[in-house]
Design an enzyme around this catalytic site. Structure first.
Site, mmCIF file in Angstrom:
data_model
loop_
_atom_site.group_PDB
_atom_site.id
_atom_site.type_symbol
_atom_site.label_atom_id
_atom_site.label_comp_id
_atom_site.label_asym_id
_atom_site.label_seq_id
_atom_site.Cartn_x
_atom_site.Cartn_y
_atom_site.Cartn_z
ATOM 1 N N GLN A 145 1.718 -7.087 -2.436
ATOM 2 C CA GLN A 145 2.859 -7.874 -2.894
ATOM 3 C C GLN A 145 2.477 -9.335 -3.083
ATOM 4 O OE1 GLN A 145 5.632 -7.162 0.336
ATOM 5 N NE2 GLN A 145 3.950 -7.329 1.775
ATOM 6 N N ASP A 172 1.263 2.274 6.886
ATOM 7 C CA ASP A 172 2.521 2.623 6.238
ATOM 8 C C ASP A 172 3.375 3.359 7.272
ATOM 9 O OD1 ASP A 172 4.599 3.806 4.816
ATOM 10 O OD2 ASP A 172 3.332 4.382 3.120
ATOM 11 N N ASP A 185 12.861 -3.367 10.435
ATOM 12 C CA ASP A 185 12.829 -4.650 9.725
ATOM 13 C C ASP A 185 12.139 -4.476 8.377
ATOM 14 O OD1 ASP A 185 13.309 -7.302 9.310
ATOM 15 O OD2 ASP A 185 11.688 -8.041 10.564
ATOM 16 N N THR A 205 12.748 -3.079 4.073
ATOM 17 C CA THR A 205 13.745 -3.092 3.016
ATOM 18 C C THR A 205 14.485 -1.760 2.932
ATOM 19 O OG1 THR A 205 14.103 -3.405 0.642
ATOM 20 C CG2 THR A 205 12.041 -2.351 1.301
#
Length: 358
Positions: free
Chosen positions: A152, A258, A275, A277
């Site tokens: 990201q 992950d 915590d 999305t």
């Protein structure tokens, strides 16, 4: 050069996923729209990506039309470029595509082509939330960090009202001035487990704020499971006022993984703090509801009996997400509670949830 072209860039949100992964259907829609709008089709081709997603491109006598789809996110990006004066045919085609792809929301930018296009560096970041009717724009007084990790885009800025702010893919994660409000809301449901808090997992939480608040409860051990090591490094470097020295605490185990793969039923935590999305569409290849349903099942399997789960959900205006989370939690857990709290830097009341494994 004088403007001689018109280009419409559109984003279609919440389309039919079935159409978005059907190249034949997309080509029929494109060909039909080109004919209906009086444009001249020259060629039409598509490429199907593995495992899902399609790019369909039509070369027309006036220039080109392209559709790129993200079926897992129910999203399509549309590019209509016509080298002619006026935008009537382009607008007609845009409306035709809307009728066929049926987006719940469309966002459009229209550009006159031909003159030089100049994009200057701006002094703001726009947190784009297609699930609500508004975006939030933050002034950048100073950019402290900007870089790409494997996963990201990461930015840390300074803002005159909110202090240092962390953005991932331009989505605000935490702000220095009101981080304590968010972190307290996340940790509060766990306080009741104070007598039996030998092992806690934080799913995500790479900024370290929730971890810092949780350590005040003196847990036996805390596992922070976050896929992006760079976020943790950036937090340690630029967000010390939020994470303090939490990552260096001897009780903390940082797991770079992950969470979907890490949770396998073998860990048995007393509590979990979610915590992450609730909009994972950008990195999953399945329907969001299926993904969250499976993830919540995995969380349940890795909790002890009477284990507590605390979750952040979404803006109170993102009612679809809040309703989905509440439905899935009630499917797998008991004593589900939904609460909301004002997080000023988010620009709205924020929804939080908690539940228990029985």
């Amino acid at each position: 050069m004088k403007p001689t072209g018109n280009q419409i860039l559109a984003e279609f949100f919440r389309c039919s996923a079935n159409i978005l992964n059907d190249s034949d259907a997309l080509e029929r829609i494109l060909a039909g729209g080109i004919e209906a709008c009086g444009l001249g089709l020259v060629s039409l081709n598509s490429h199907c990506y593995d495992p899902i997603g399609i790019t369909s491109i039509a070369v027309i006598s006036e220039s080109h039309i392209a559709i790129h789809t993200y079926p897992e996110a129910h999203h399509a990006s549309v590019d209509i470029f016509t080298c002619s004066r006026g935008n009537e045919k382009s607008q007609h085609l845009l409306h035709y595509l809307e009728e066929k792809l049926m987006p719940a929301t469309t966002r459009v930018v229209e550009v006159s082509r031909g003159n030089p296009l100049e994009v200057s560096r701006t002094n703001w970041i726009t947190d784009d939330n297609s699930a609500t009717g508004f975006d939030v724009r933050y002034r950048v007084d100073r950019e402290l960090f900007s870089g790409l990790s494997r996963y990201q885009d990461i930015k840390v800025i300074e803002n005159q009202d909110f202090g240092r702010m962390l953005f991932l893919d331009n989505d605000l994660q935490i702000a220095e001035r009101d981080a304590w409000l968010y972190n307290e809301a996340m940790v509060s449901p766990v306080r009741g487990k104070l007598d039996d808090l030998s092992s806690v997992a934080i799913l995500g939480g790479g900024d370290g704020g929730v971890l810092y608040e949780l350590l005040k409860l003196d847990p036996g051990s805390v596992s922070v499971i976050d896929i992006d090591e760079e976020v943790i490094r950036v937090a340690r470097t630029y967000l010390e006022s939020i994470c303090h020295s939490a990552f260096e605490d001897e009780r903390v185990n940082i797991v770079l993984a992950d969470v979907f793969e890490y949770l396998d039923g073998s860990h048995q935590f007393d509590a979990m703090i979610y915590d992450l999305t609730m909009h994972p569409e950008s990195f999953i290849v399945m329907d969001r509801e299926d993904y969250l349903n499976q993830l919540f099942m995995k969380m349940k399997e890795d909790l002890k009996s009477q284990g507590v789960v605390s979750l952040q959900c979404a803006s109170e205006y993102d009612q679809k997400t809040t309703a989905l989370v509440e439905k899935l939690l009630n499917r797998h857990f008991s004593s589900v509670k939904m609460d909301k709290k004002l997080i000023p830097s988010y620009g709205s009341m924020w929804m939080f949830a908690s539940c228990i494994k029985t």
